[in-house]
Design an enzyme around this catalytic site. Structure first.
Site, PDB file in Angstrom:
ATOM      1  N   SER A  37       1.597  -7.613  -1.170  1.00 57.91           N
ATOM      2  CA  SER A  37       2.526  -8.432  -0.393  1.00 57.91           C
ATOM      3  C   SER A  37       2.166  -9.911  -0.325  1.00 57.91           C
ATOM      4  O   SER A  37       3.038 -10.735  -0.035  1.00 57.91           O
ATOM      5  CB  SER A  37       2.726  -7.856   1.004  1.00 57.91           C
ATOM      6  OG  SER A  37       1.575  -7.987   1.787  1.00 57.91           O
TER       7      SER A  37
ATOM      8  N   SER B 203      14.528  -0.878  -6.328  1.00 54.40           N
ATOM      9  CA  SER B 203      13.164  -1.418  -6.336  1.00 54.40           C
ATOM     10  C   SER B 203      13.267  -2.909  -6.573  1.00 54.40           C
ATOM     11  O   SER B 203      13.600  -3.358  -7.672  1.00 54.40           O
ATOM     12  CB  SER B 203      12.338  -0.742  -7.436  1.00 54.40           C
ATOM     13  OG  SER B 203      12.211   0.626  -7.150  1.00 54.40           O
TER      14      SER B 203
ATOM     15  N   THR C  86       1.697  -4.338   4.104  1.00 53.15           N
ATOM     16  CA  THR C  86       1.523  -4.688   5.517  1.00 53.15           C
ATOM     17  C   THR C  86       0.926  -6.079   5.723  1.00 53.15           C
ATOM     18  O   THR C  86       1.096  -6.679   6.776  1.00 53.15           O
ATOM     19  CB  THR C  86       0.621  -3.665   6.231  1.00 53.15           C
ATOM     20  OG1 THR C  86      -0.643  -3.642   5.578  1.00 53.15           O
ATOM     21  CG2 THR C  86       1.249  -2.285   6.227  1.00 53.15           C
ATOM     22  N   ASP C  87       0.211  -6.598   4.706  1.00 53.77           N
ATOM     23  CA  ASP C  87      -0.504  -7.875   4.906  1.00 53.77           C
ATOM     24  C   ASP C  87       0.427  -9.005   5.332  1.00 53.77           C
ATOM     25  O   ASP C  87       0.090  -9.796   6.206  1.00 53.77           O
ATOM     26  CB  ASP C  87      -1.234  -8.282   3.615  1.00 53.77           C
ATOM     27  CG  ASP C  87      -2.410  -7.376   3.303  1.00 53.77           C
ATOM     28  OD1 ASP C  87      -2.699  -6.469   4.101  1.00 53.77           O
ATOM     29  OD2 ASP C  87      -3.045  -7.579   2.245  1.00 53.77           O
TER      30      ASP C  87
ATOM     31  N   THR D 291       0.823  -1.215   0.000  1.00 58.27           N
ATOM     32  CA  THR D 291       0.000   0.000   0.000  1.00 58.27           C
ATOM     33  C   THR D 291       0.856   1.263   0.000  1.00 58.27           C
ATOM     34  O   THR D 291       0.472   2.275  -0.584  1.00 58.27           O
ATOM     35  CB  THR D 291      -0.938  -0.022   1.225  1.00 58.27           C
ATOM     36  OG1 THR D 291      -1.833  -1.117   1.066  1.00 58.27           O
ATOM     37  CG2 THR D 291      -1.734   1.256   1.368  1.00 58.27           C
TER      38      THR D 291
HETATM   39  N1  ASP Z   1      -3.126  -3.930   2.341  1.00 61.88           N
HETATM   40  C1  ASP Z   1      -1.780  -4.120   2.053  1.00 61.88           C
HETATM   41  C2  ASP Z   1      -0.858  -3.081   2.638  1.00 61.88           C
HETATM   42  O1  ASP Z   1      -1.255  -2.471   3.607  1.00 61.88           O
HETATM   43  C3  ASP Z   1      -1.465  -4.507   0.696  1.00 61.88           C
HETATM   44  C4  ASP Z   1      -0.260  -5.382   0.738  1.00 61.88           C
HETATM   45  O2  ASP Z   1       0.006  -5.986   1.764  1.00 61.88           O
HETATM   46  O3  ASP Z   1       0.442  -5.433  -0.252  1.00 61.88           O
HETATM   47  O4  ASP Z   1       0.234  -2.838   2.221  1.00 61.88           O
END
Ligand code: ASP
Length: 331
Positions: free
Chosen positions: A57, A51, A89-90, A13
Site C-alpha cells: 500500500s 482488481s 493496512t499501512d 497483506t
Molecule cells: N503491512 C501491510 C498490510 O497490512 C502491507 C501493505 O500495507 O500493503 O497490508
C-alpha cells in the site's frame, strides 16, 4: 433476488502469500482469489469483482484510488447495494480518507485489509472481508460515507488510524472509538449517520504536490527550507501539541506564506488536534495563525495533505480554501 456487492482489490497483506515455503510475503492475489476464499459471500450477495492493483500500500497512487472510485460509482449506478475495497493496512487510512472526500453516493463504500497474510494460520483476511461485506450491504450503513472495517469494528474513514504495526486490533479512532461493530453477523451502529461535508470533485491522477514534514525537537528549519526549495505547491507540517513549531521553523513558515505558499500545521498527537488561541509565543498556534498559516484541526497531517491536494485541484484559494479546510477540520 440477491443484492449485488462490488469488491475491488488493491493489494496489501490481505492479497499476500509467500512465493515459497518460509519466504517473505508478496502481493499475489487478485479480487477473484480473495472472493473465492470466502464462500459465505455467495450466501449474502451476487458478487462483482475487479482488481485495481496488486501493490503494497505504500506504493498505491492517486490514479489507483481514482480507478477504484470510478469503478465503485459505476457499480452502484448499475445497482450494487454497496462496495468493498481491499487494501494494504499501512496506508489504508489515507486511501479511505481520499475516497471519503470524493464519495458522492449514499451506498456504503467499505475499505478493509488484513494484518496476517492469507496463507498464515489464523489469518484475519477472510473474516475481515466477510465483515466488510456485511457492513457494505447493511441499510444502516448508508449515508455514512467511507467506512473502515477490520477486527469486527466499524470506523469512519475521517477518524481512523493504524496504531500498531503488528496487532490485529490495529485500527482505532483515537478520541472517538468505532462508530459500530459487526456482531452476530450484523452491522450495528451506535448512532444514526451524522451530516457530512459536500463531496469534492476528484483531482487529476498525478503526483501529490503537497509536502508533509514533521517538526521535531530542536528543529532549526532546514528541512522545511529544503522542502520549499523543491517547489511543492503547498506544505503540511506535523507540529507538536496544539500545532507548534520551533521559533526558527516559524520564521521559515511565515516567509513561505508571505511568498504565496499554502502552509497547514497539524498536530502530531493522536487526540485533540490543533488549537487557535491557547499559546501566543513564537512558534505557537496563535502566532502561526497570525502569520497566515492554516490549522488542520483534528485531521492528521497525512489526511490534511490529501485534503489540501483535492481542494487545490478543485481551484480553492485564499479565504475559500481556509473555509473549506475549516469545515472539514473538526471530524
Ligand atoms: N503491512 C501491510 C498490510 O497490512 C502491507 C501493505 O500495507 O500493503 O497490508
Amino acid at each position: 433476488m440477491q443484492p449485488i456487492l462490488a469488491v475491488a482489490a488493491m493489494g496489501g497483506t490481505i492479497a499476500m502469500t509467500a512465493p515459497a515455503p518460509g519466504a517473505a510475503a508478496q502481493p499475489r492475489l487478485d479480487a477473484v482469489d480473495l472472493v473465492r476464499g470466502v464462500p459465505e459471500l455467495g450466501d449474502l450477495a451476487a458478487v462483482l469483482v475487479t482488481s485495481v492493483c496488486t501493490k503494497p500500500s505504500a506504493s498505491v497512487e492517486v490514479a489507483d484510488v481514482l480507478e477504484a472510485l470510478t469503478w465503485a460509482r459505476a457499480q452502484v449506478d448499475d445497482g450494487a447495494s454497496g462496495v468493498v475495497v481491499t487494501h494494504g493496512t499501512d496506508t489504508l487510512e489515507e486511501t479511505a480518507y481520499l475516497l471519503d472526500l470524493l464519495w458522492d453516493r449514499p451506498e456504503p463504500l467499505v475499505v478493509t485489509g488484513a494484518m496476517r497474510q492469507a496463507d498464515l494460520t489464523g489469518t484475519d483476511a477472510p473474516a475481515n472481508l466477510l465483515a466488510a461485506a456485511r457492513v457494505a450491504l447493511a441499510t444502516e450503513a448508508r449515508g455514512r460515507g467511507v467506512l473502515v472495517v477490520l477486527n469486527d469494528e466499524i470506523h469512519l474513514a475521517v477518524r481512523v488510524t493504524k496504531e500498531s504495526s503488528t496487532a490485529l486490533d490495529t485500527f482505532a479512532s483515537p478520541g472517538f472509538g468505532p462508530v459500530g461493530r459487526v456482531q452476530e453477523r450484523r452491522a450495528r451502529f451506535a448512532s444514526p449517520p451524522a451530516a457530512r461535508p459536500a463531496p469534492l470533485p476528484p483531482p487529476e491522477a498525478g503526483p501529490v504536490d503537497v509536502a508533509l514534514v514533521e517538526a521535531p525537537l530542536a528543529d532549526d528549519g532546514r528541512v522545511v527550507r529544503a522542502v520549499l526549495a523543491a517547489g511543492f505547491r503547498a506544505l503540511v507540517v506535523d507540529g507538536s501539541g496544539l500545532g507548534h513549531v520551533s521559533a526558527a521553523t516559524s520564521q521559515v513558515l511565515a516567509t513561505a506564506v508571505a511568498d504565496g505558499v499554502v502552509v497547514v500545521v497539524a498536530s502530531r498527537t493522536a487526540r485533540g488536534g490543533t488549537g487557535r488561541a491557547t499559546y501566543g509565543y513564537i512558534g505557537s498556534e496563535a502566532q502561526l495563525i497570525e502569520a497566515g498559516v492554516l490549522m488542520a484541526g483534528e485531521l492528521s497531517g497525512r489526511k490534511a495533505r490529501l485534503l489540501l491536494h483535492v481542494l487545490l485541484h478543485a481551484g480553492y484559494a485564499g479565504a475559500e480554501l481556509a473555509a473549506a479546510l475549516e469545515a472539514r477540520a473538526r471530524v
